[in-house]
Structures are given as structure tokens and as C-alpha cells.
Scaffold this motif. Structure first.
Motif, PDB file in Angstrom:
ATOM      1  N   GLY A   3      30.256 -19.521  46.483  1.00  0.00           N
ATOM      2  CA  GLY A   3      30.613 -20.764  45.807  1.00  0.00           C
ATOM      3  C   GLY A   3      32.120 -20.883  45.906  1.00  0.00           C
ATOM      4  N   ASP A   4      32.653 -22.092  45.979  1.00  0.00           N
ATOM      5  CA  ASP A   4      34.063 -22.231  46.345  1.00  0.00           C
ATOM      6  C   ASP A   4      35.012 -21.475  45.427  1.00  0.00           C
ATOM      7  OD1 ASP A   4      33.666 -24.114  44.251  1.00  0.00           O
ATOM      8  OD2 ASP A   4      35.208 -25.444  45.028  1.00  0.00           O
ATOM      9  N   THR A   5      34.898 -21.665  44.114  1.00  0.00           N
ATOM     10  CA  THR A   5      35.828 -20.982  43.209  1.00  0.00           C
ATOM     11  C   THR A   5      35.515 -19.492  43.097  1.00  0.00           C
ATOM     12  OG1 THR A   5      34.453 -21.674  41.340  1.00  0.00           O
ATOM     13  CG2 THR A   5      36.389 -23.029  41.850  1.00  0.00           C
ATOM     14  N   LEU A   6      34.237 -19.119  43.263  1.00  0.00           N
ATOM     15  CA  LEU A   6      33.892 -17.695  43.251  1.00  0.00           C
ATOM     16  C   LEU A   6      34.486 -17.003  44.470  1.00  0.00           C
ATOM     17  CD1 LEU A   6      31.735 -15.308  44.274  1.00  0.00           C
ATOM     18  CD2 LEU A   6      32.580 -15.322  41.943  1.00  0.00           C
ATOM     19  N   ASN A   7      34.402 -17.657  45.637  1.00  0.00           N
ATOM     20  CA  ASN A   7      35.015 -17.083  46.830  1.00  0.00           C
ATOM     21  C   ASN A   7      36.515 -16.867  46.617  1.00  0.00           C
ATOM     22  OD1 ASN A   7      32.486 -17.533  47.979  1.00  0.00           O
ATOM     23  ND2 ASN A   7      33.108 -19.452  48.939  1.00  0.00           N
ATOM     24  N   LEU A  44      40.625 -24.463  39.142  1.00  0.00           N
ATOM     25  CA  LEU A  44      39.362 -25.170  39.283  1.00  0.00           C
ATOM     26  C   LEU A  44      39.419 -26.043  40.516  1.00  0.00           C
ATOM     27  CD1 LEU A  44      39.131 -28.195  36.832  1.00  0.00           C
ATOM     28  CD2 LEU A  44      41.236 -26.895  37.152  1.00  0.00           C
ATOM     29  N   SER A  45      38.266 -26.596  40.886  1.00  0.00           N
ATOM     30  CA  SER A  45      38.193 -27.402  42.095  1.00  0.00           C
ATOM     31  C   SER A  45      37.473 -28.709  41.818  1.00  0.00           C
ATOM     32  CB  SER A  45      37.450 -26.632  43.196  1.00  0.00           C
ATOM     33  OG  SER A  45      36.053 -26.622  42.923  1.00  0.00           O
ATOM     34  N   GLY A  46      37.477 -29.573  42.833  1.00  0.00           N
ATOM     35  CA  GLY A  46      36.713 -30.797  42.716  1.00  0.00           C
ATOM     36  C   GLY A  46      35.235 -30.533  42.533  1.00  0.00           C
ATOM     37  N   ILE A  47      34.750 -29.438  43.094  1.00  0.00           N
ATOM     38  CA  ILE A  47      33.342 -29.078  42.905  1.00  0.00           C
ATOM     39  C   ILE A  47      33.105 -28.621  41.470  1.00  0.00           C
ATOM     40  CG2 ILE A  47      31.501 -27.501  43.633  1.00  0.00           C
ATOM     41  CD1 ILE A  47      32.705 -27.573  46.433  1.00  0.00           C
ATOM     42  N   SER A  48      34.068 -27.919  40.896  1.00  0.00           N
ATOM     43  CA  SER A  48      33.949 -27.532  39.478  1.00  0.00           C
ATOM     44  C   SER A  48      33.719 -28.764  38.616  1.00  0.00           C
ATOM     45  CB  SER A  48      35.216 -26.816  39.002  1.00  0.00           C
ATOM     46  OG  SER A  48      35.558 -25.732  39.826  1.00  0.00           O
ATOM     47  N   LEU A  49      34.451 -29.846  38.906  1.00  0.00           N
ATOM     48  CA  LEU A  49      34.299 -31.094  38.153  1.00  0.00           C
ATOM     49  C   LEU A  49      32.959 -31.762  38.454  1.00  0.00           C
ATOM     50  CD1 LEU A  49      37.854 -32.637  38.670  1.00  0.00           C
ATOM     51  CD2 LEU A  49      37.017 -31.422  36.646  1.00  0.00           C
ATOM     52  N   VAL A  70      47.958 -25.045  35.577  1.00  0.00           N
ATOM     53  CA  VAL A  70      46.702 -25.464  36.195  1.00  0.00           C
ATOM     54  C   VAL A  70      46.856 -25.519  37.708  1.00  0.00           C
ATOM     55  CG1 VAL A  70      45.003 -27.332  36.379  1.00  0.00           C
ATOM     56  CG2 VAL A  70      46.013 -26.762  34.152  1.00  0.00           C
ATOM     57  N   VAL A  71      45.896 -24.898  38.408  1.00  0.00           N
ATOM     58  CA  VAL A  71      45.842 -24.919  39.869  1.00  0.00           C
ATOM     59  C   VAL A  71      44.557 -25.650  40.263  1.00  0.00           C
ATOM     60  CG1 VAL A  71      45.832 -23.537  41.978  1.00  0.00           C
ATOM     61  CG2 VAL A  71      47.043 -22.700  39.939  1.00  0.00           C
ATOM     62  N   PHE A  72      44.682 -26.662  41.126  1.00  0.00           N
ATOM     63  CA  PHE A  72      43.537 -27.499  41.481  1.00  0.00           C
ATOM     64  C   PHE A  72      43.353 -27.553  42.989  1.00  0.00           C
ATOM     65  CE2 PHE A  72      41.689 -31.845  42.209  1.00  0.00           C
ATOM     66  CZ  PHE A  72      40.440 -31.590  41.647  1.00  0.00           C
ATOM     67  N   ASP A  73      42.143 -27.239  43.437  1.00  0.00           N
ATOM     68  CA  ASP A  73      41.744 -27.377  44.838  1.00  0.00           C
ATOM     69  C   ASP A  73      40.833 -28.590  44.926  1.00  0.00           C
ATOM     70  OD1 ASP A  73      40.437 -27.163  47.358  1.00  0.00           O
ATOM     71  OD2 ASP A  73      40.838 -25.015  47.409  1.00  0.00           O
ATOM     72  N   ASN A  74      41.165 -29.554  45.764  1.00  0.00           N
ATOM     73  CA  ASN A  74      40.505 -30.863  45.695  1.00  0.00           C
ATOM     74  C   ASN A  74      39.058 -30.900  46.175  1.00  0.00           C
ATOM     75  OD1 ASN A  74      41.196 -30.567  48.449  1.00  0.00           O
ATOM     76  ND2 ASN A  74      41.413 -32.767  48.727  1.00  0.00           N
ATOM     77  N   ASN A  75      38.587 -29.922  46.925  1.00  0.00           N
ATOM     78  CA  ASN A  75      37.210 -29.882  47.453  1.00  0.00           C
ATOM     79  C   ASN A  75      36.326 -31.049  47.001  1.00  0.00           C
ATOM     80  OD1 ASN A  75      37.640 -27.577  48.906  1.00  0.00           O
ATOM     81  ND2 ASN A  75      36.700 -26.187  47.440  1.00  0.00           N
ATOM     82  N   GLU A 114      41.152 -33.847  54.863  1.00  0.00           N
ATOM     83  CA  GLU A 114      39.991 -34.711  55.093  1.00  0.00           C
ATOM     84  C   GLU A 114      39.357 -35.155  53.779  1.00  0.00           C
ATOM     85  OE1 GLU A 114      40.480 -32.074  58.667  1.00  0.00           O
ATOM     86  OE2 GLU A 114      40.428 -31.773  56.492  1.00  0.00           O
ATOM     87  N   ASP A 115      39.340 -34.281  52.785  1.00  0.00           N
ATOM     88  CA  ASP A 115      38.691 -34.601  51.515  1.00  0.00           C
ATOM     89  C   ASP A 115      39.446 -35.694  50.769  1.00  0.00           C
ATOM     90  OD1 ASP A 115      37.037 -32.591  52.257  1.00  0.00           O
ATOM     91  OD2 ASP A 115      37.446 -31.270  50.571  1.00  0.00           O
TER      92      ASP A 115
END
Length: 330
Positions: free
Chosen positions: A40-44, A145-150, A175-180, A211-212
Motif C-alpha cells: 500500500g502506498d503509505t505502508l511502502n 499521508l497521501s491522496g490515497i489516504s484521503l 505535514v508531509v503530503f504525497d499527492n497520489n 501526471e497525477d
């Protein structure tokens, strides 16, 4: 705002919480033997972050919800074996983890099939039982967190998370955000855009896949993206562009850091997640943004040469950490 924090006694490590969903990962071809693990993205990102930081200097915790089934028990055990804490994991007796299946083509590009609609993680911030988890966010130096988290959260849970991040940030959490961005996880693009804007206004470090964001916000080019992020008050943005160079916007200016060439790509799963982990790990250890991007490229280049999200520990590359300052602690 610099990402490093002031020193305190040695017994006080940096605390990082990663919020998201871990799923059962399966890969192979239909009708053949299937390999099963977890991802999973944040788990990875949590796994690679834990591997890249010395024990005792950075404490990495994962925040999610799981079931009480054998897969949930095994996934939590795997986190602990990687040095990831699970003190803020909710157990929902009536739920199971989500599941995804990876298929890759001859060029290593992956296709995912998901079964996650009723996954436990969707309900992690629902009900009064979630209050302790939400309050705990303020105890961390960093929340990732990421966009998938949301996207996976139910609307009320998403709103409660944003409110908790507001409170945590007022008390010093960064806060650190990955847009996924995954369109199929959202009811419509505007709901996604609003959720992203809510979090971006709280973000200190943004780790962005070009791209996202181009798909979600319609940015014409990197300049338009950087301008929008600057307007949101984000001082450090790392723009990931796959096999192309990474672009960074930070208080010292604009940087371009070339990617590493990979002769044979096996599986691009977790390429972006591993880049994000290495970038953050380097920054937490006192490295500057350019060094952090080089770490990101180095780890991602190794990850895409293996199948699945998580490479063996023995395959982790040498990141050249001896050239960094001492680990900066809270």
C-alpha cells in the motif's frame, strides 16, 4: 520552514506517523501460482523510511485500521519486523483488509486490480473510538499521508482527519503530503480537488507525481504547479517525473536532479513511494533537498528492478549516509 528540528536529549527520537491503508498484495498470472505479501502506498513508504533511518533516532509508526483475521495479524507482525510501530492501529472485528493484484507488462509497467470497498481502513476515523488516534497526531513531529489516504476514508472520517491535522500543526507537527491521485477512488474530481486543497494548506513538504496533479488540477506545466503550491504556502515541493529528472522548489531556489538510468525495469510498483521515503529520510537526517532527491532516485532505481512493492532488505542500496550530518532529533 526547514524540515529538521532542534536537538534534545538522546532518548528523544523524531516521531513520524504515516496514515493510510495496508492491503494484501498478490501478484502473478491468473491460473498460475500466486505470490502473496502486503503493500500500500503509505505502508511502502513507512517500510523504506524505517529501513533508511537508524533505530533509536527516528521512530516510525503506522496509523490505520485492520481486522482481527489471520491476514491482519500477519501484516501487523510484518510491520513490527520492519521496525514500524502499531500502537495506533484500530482493530475492527467485523472488517477485513483490502486486497490488490499486480500484473506487469514486458516493460515493467503495472496494472492493479483492487478489492477494497469494505476494507477496515476506510473506517479508521469513524466513531468515538477514533478520537484517541486523531488526538495522537499532535504527539508526532511529522505526519505523512497521501491522496490515497484521503480517498479511502468515508467523508466524515476525512473531515475529522483534516481537523486533527489543523490542531496538530498548531502544536508543531509538520505535514508531509504525497499527492497520489487515483480517480476511481473518488466519487468525482471536484470532491478530490477540495480534499487536496484542504490538506495542501497544511503541508510543509509536498512530494508530487507530475501526471497525477496534471490530471487532477489541469496544470499545463511545472511552472503552473509550482506557482499553485507556493500560493498554498508550501515551501518545499519535490516534483517526481518518473524516469525523468526531479524538479525541486524550496527556499533556496529551483533545482533539477537527474534520475538514475535503469537498463531493465522489472516492476514499477512503489517507485514513487520509495522515492518519497528516501527523500524524507535524507531530509530528516540533515540532508539538503538536492541530496534528498538523489537518495530518492537511487532507491527508486533499485526498487523497479524487483517484483512487488518491497524489495528484500539485502537489496537495499548504499545511500552514502556517512556524508550527512548527524541525525537531527526532536
Amino acid at each position: 520552514m526547514d524540515l529538521t528540528l532542534n536537538h534534545c536529549p538522546d532518548a528523544c527520537p523524531l516521531k513520524v506517523a504515516l496514515v493510510g491503508e495496508c492491503m494484501i498484495e498478490m501478484r502473478g498470472e491468473p491460473g498460475t501460482a500466486i505470490a502473496q505479501t502486503f503493500g500500500g502506498d503509505t505502508l511502502n513508504t513507512a517500510v523504506y523510511l524505517a529501513r533508511l533511518n537508524p533505530r533509536g533516532a527516528v521512530a516510525v509508526d503506522y496509523m490505520t485500521a485492520v481486522g482481527s483475521d489471520a491476514f491482519s495479524v500477519a501484516m501487523r507482525r510484518s510491520w513490527l519486523e520492519e521496525g514500524i510501530g502499531d500502537a495506533h492501529v484500530r482493530v475492527l472485528e467485523d472488517a477485513l483488509p483490502g486486497l490488490y493484484f499486480i500484473q506487469t507488462d514486458l516493460h515493467g509497467e503495472r496494472r492493479f486490480l483492487y478489492w477494497r470497498g469494505e476494507a477496515a481502513a476506510r473506517r479508521m476515523f469513524e466513531g468515538p473510538e477514533a478520537e484517541a488516534m486523531l488526538d495522537a497526531l499532535a504527539d508526532y513531529d511529522y505526519v505523512y499521508l497521501s491522496g490515497i489516504s484521503l480517498a479511502i476514508l468515508l467523508p466524515q472520517g476525512r473531515q475529522r482527519l483534516v481537523q486533527a491535522l489543523h490542531h496538530a500543526r498548531r502544536t508543531g507537527t509538520r505535514v508531509v503530503f504525497d499527492n497520489n491521485y487515483r480517480p476511481h477512488l473518488w466519487s468525482n474530481p471536484e470532491t478530490a480537488r477540495q480534499a487536496y486543497r484542504d490538506v495542501l494548506h497544511l503541508t510543509d513538504l509536498a512530494l508530487v507525481t507530475w501526471e497525477d496533479d496534471a490530471l487532477l488540477f489541469g496544470y499545463r506545466d511545472a511552472e503552473a504547479l509550482f506557482s499553485a503550491y507556493a500560493e498554498a504556502g508550501i515551501r518545499e515541493v519535490a516534483l517526481k517525473r518518473g524516469a525523468a529528472s526531479c524538479l525541486i522548489q524550496c527556499p533556496t531556489g529551483r533545482l533539477e536532479v537527474p534520475a538514475q538510468t535503469v537498463a531493465h525495469v522489472v516492476d514499477t510498483t512503489a517507485a514513487g513511494d520509495s522515492f518519497s521515503a528516501a527523500y524524507l529520510a535524507c531530509r530528516l537526517r540533515g540532508g539538503d533537498p538536492e541530496q534528498a532527491a538523489r537518495w530518492g532516485h537511487r532507491l527508486a532505481a533499485q526498487v523497479v528492478q524487483y517484483r512487488g512493492a518491497l524489495i528484500p532488505k539485502a537489496a537495499m542500496p548504499n545511500m552514502g549516509a556517512s556524508s550527512l550530518p548527524s541525525v537531527v532529533q526532536a
